[in-house]
Scaffold this active site. Structure first.
Site, PDB file in Angstrom:
ATOM      1  N   HIS A  20      -6.279  10.443   1.567  1.00  0.00           N
ATOM      2  CA  HIS A  20      -5.134  10.159   2.449  1.00  0.00           C
ATOM      3  C   HIS A  20      -4.945   8.649   2.550  1.00  0.00           C
ATOM      4  CE1 HIS A  20      -4.154  14.101   4.474  1.00  0.00           C
ATOM      5  NE2 HIS A  20      -5.103  14.411   3.620  1.00  0.00           N
ATOM      6  N   GLY A  21      -3.761   8.248   3.031  1.00  0.00           N
ATOM      7  CA  GLY A  21      -3.520   6.823   3.259  1.00  0.00           C
ATOM      8  C   GLY A  21      -3.304   6.049   1.974  1.00  0.00           C
TER       9      GLY A  21
ATOM     10  N   ASN B 189      -2.366  11.241  -1.348  1.00  0.00           N
ATOM     11  CA  ASN B 189      -1.206  11.296  -0.462  1.00  0.00           C
ATOM     12  C   ASN B 189      -0.566   9.919  -0.285  1.00  0.00           C
ATOM     13  OD1 ASN B 189      -2.220  13.836  -0.049  1.00  0.00           O
ATOM     14  ND2 ASN B 189      -2.256  13.712   2.173  1.00  0.00           N
ATOM     15  N   VAL B 190       0.751   9.884  -0.423  1.00  0.00           N
ATOM     16  CA  VAL B 190       1.494   8.638  -0.179  1.00  0.00           C
ATOM     17  C   VAL B 190       2.672   8.963   0.726  1.00  0.00           C
ATOM     18  CG1 VAL B 190       2.779   6.732  -1.242  1.00  0.00           C
ATOM     19  CG2 VAL B 190       0.867   7.773  -2.485  1.00  0.00           C
TER      20      VAL B 190
ATOM     21  N   HIS C 123      -4.047   5.602   7.262  1.00  0.00           N
ATOM     22  CA  HIS C 123      -2.611   5.887   7.178  1.00  0.00           C
ATOM     23  C   HIS C 123      -1.820   4.642   7.599  1.00  0.00           C
ATOM     24  CE1 HIS C 123      -4.111  10.141   7.877  1.00  0.00           C
ATOM     25  NE2 HIS C 123      -3.463  10.212   6.720  1.00  0.00           N
TER      26      HIS C 123
ATOM     27  N   THR D 270       3.948   6.365   3.858  1.00  0.00           N
ATOM     28  CA  THR D 270       4.610   5.191   4.457  1.00  0.00           C
ATOM     29  C   THR D 270       5.420   4.384   3.431  1.00  0.00           C
ATOM     30  OG1 THR D 270       2.790   5.103   6.036  1.00  0.00           O
ATOM     31  CG2 THR D 270       4.151   3.132   5.848  1.00  0.00           C
TER      32      THR D 270
ATOM     33  N   ASP E 137       1.690  19.049   5.829  1.00  0.00           N
ATOM     34  CA  ASP E 137       0.720  17.967   5.954  1.00  0.00           C
ATOM     35  C   ASP E 137       0.246  17.821   7.406  1.00  0.00           C
ATOM     36  OD1 ASP E 137      -0.707  15.824   4.887  1.00  0.00           O
ATOM     37  OD2 ASP E 137       0.878  14.371   5.321  1.00  0.00           O
TER      38      ASP E 137
HETATM   39  P1  13P Z   1       0.263   6.677   3.981  1.00  0.00           P
HETATM   40  O1  13P Z   1       1.409   6.854   4.916  1.00  0.00           O
HETATM   41  O2  13P Z   1      -0.671   5.597   4.406  1.00  0.00           O
HETATM   42  O3  13P Z   1       0.708   6.522   2.561  1.00  0.00           O
HETATM   43  O4  13P Z   1      -0.602   8.022   4.059  1.00  0.00           O
HETATM   44  C1  13P Z   1       0.039   9.236   3.792  1.00  0.00           C
HETATM   45  C2  13P Z   1      -0.856  10.368   4.065  1.00  0.00           C
HETATM   46  O5  13P Z   1      -2.052  10.318   3.911  1.00  0.00           O
HETATM   47  C3  13P Z   1      -0.213  11.632   4.503  1.00  0.00           C
HETATM   48  O6  13P Z   1      -1.114  12.623   4.800  1.00  0.00           O
END
Ligand code: 13P
Length: 285
Positions: free
Chosen positions: A208-209, A230-231, A180, A233, A82
């Site tokens: 993303h995010g 994408n997840v 993110h 955090t 990533d």
């Molecule tokens: P988050 O950490 O906001 O879930 O985003 C993850 C991400 O996009 C990794 O590329």
């Protein structure tokens, strides 16, 4: 069943209207939790390693870990690098056995972004690996890299189309209003922009995010043709909260580390299963 590249794991997303979750991991227990969740729900899955995780584990160690876990289940599992800002790291990851890499040159000029992406795509083709790139710039905090609101840039649809034509990348991350890290207030996603990009760009699109995005917005993104979400955090928080809770409830006399860490697998599994159902990737293998 199989350890596959990104193209393969996303194969049916567009015609069957679902998205595959790409979940960032930080240890052993969360990899197990992510893959077990997908296995319970017969879902294809992407396990994503950030650059800081690569520094922590080592590339070969990650491949051994994820490939081993993938071999024990009957679902397609893709190991993805990533947000690599380094072309060399992408190449090293491909040689080590990653099925997919993201070259993130989105902070560079448009021309340099194309240049780096083409170099990685040409290299990846020789190994059967897939490549994701980013056009526009997703804001927020990823792997301790902070992209301020001013630097976050929504993807221009015609730039995205030209970028795809020039690179023939397998998947493209687009900036449509997510960021993110944790949100201070609900994100405002530009669905119209997403729809326009979808109509112009034939490759898989990536959101993303994912942390903090409401389920209804995820579902609308999937309806608009988003293939990979994408997840990161959210799972980091599940991991650390669980360890903190376990430290509080397990006896201080206990010396079996598994008594502290086992619950991480279960809690990550629960969180990932919810996302798989929201993304509609259950029973899609
Ligand atoms: P988050 O950490 O906001 O879930 O985003 C993850 C991400 O996009 C990794 O590329």
């Amino acid at each position: 069943m199989s350890y596959v590249n990104l193209k393969e794991v996303l194969r049916n997303t567009k015609n069957q209207k679902f998205a595959v979750g790409a979940f960032n991991f930080n240890g052993y227990e969360d990899v197990q939790g992510i893959v077990n969740a997908a296995s319970h729900l017969n879902a294809p899955i992407i396990v994503a390693a950030s650059m800081s995780v690569v520094r922590y584990f080592g590339l070969k160690q990650i491949v051994g870990l994820v490939r081993g876990i993938a071999e024990a289940v009957d679902i397609p599992v893709c190991l993805h690098l990533d947000h690599s800002t380094s072309v060399d790291l992408c190449k090293e990851a491909i040689v080590a056995g990653f099925g997919s890499v993201m070259i993130d040159a989105s902070a560079k000029s448009y021309e340099d972004n194309i240049h780096d992406t083409v170099e990685v795509v040409q290299f990846a083709r020789k190994y059967g690996a897939s490549v994701e790139a980013e056009i526009g710039h997703v804001g927020g905090v990823e792997d301790n890299i902070v992209v301020s609101k001013e630097d976050a840039l929504l993807t221009n649809p015609s730039d995205a189309q030209k970028f795809y034509e020039a690179t023939k990348v397998d998947a493209l991350a687009v900036a449509i209003g997510t960021a993110h890290g944790f949100y201070k207030k609900e994100p405002k996603i530009d669905f119209e922009r997403l729809q326009t990009i979808r109509n112009l760009v034939p490759c898989h699109l990536v959101l993303h995010g994912g942390t903090g995005v409401p389920d209804k917005d995820f579902k609308r993104c999937v309806d608009c043709g988003m293939s990979k979400i994408n997840v990161g955090t959210e799972l980091k928080k599940v991991y650390t909260d669980t360890i903190r809770n376990q430290c509080a409830v397990v006896s201080r006399q206990e010396i079996d580390p598994k008594k502290l860490t086992k619950q991480v697998k279960t809690n990550i599994e629960d969180a990932v299963m919810k996302k798989i159902i929201t993304f509609g990737s259950d029973d899609k293998i």
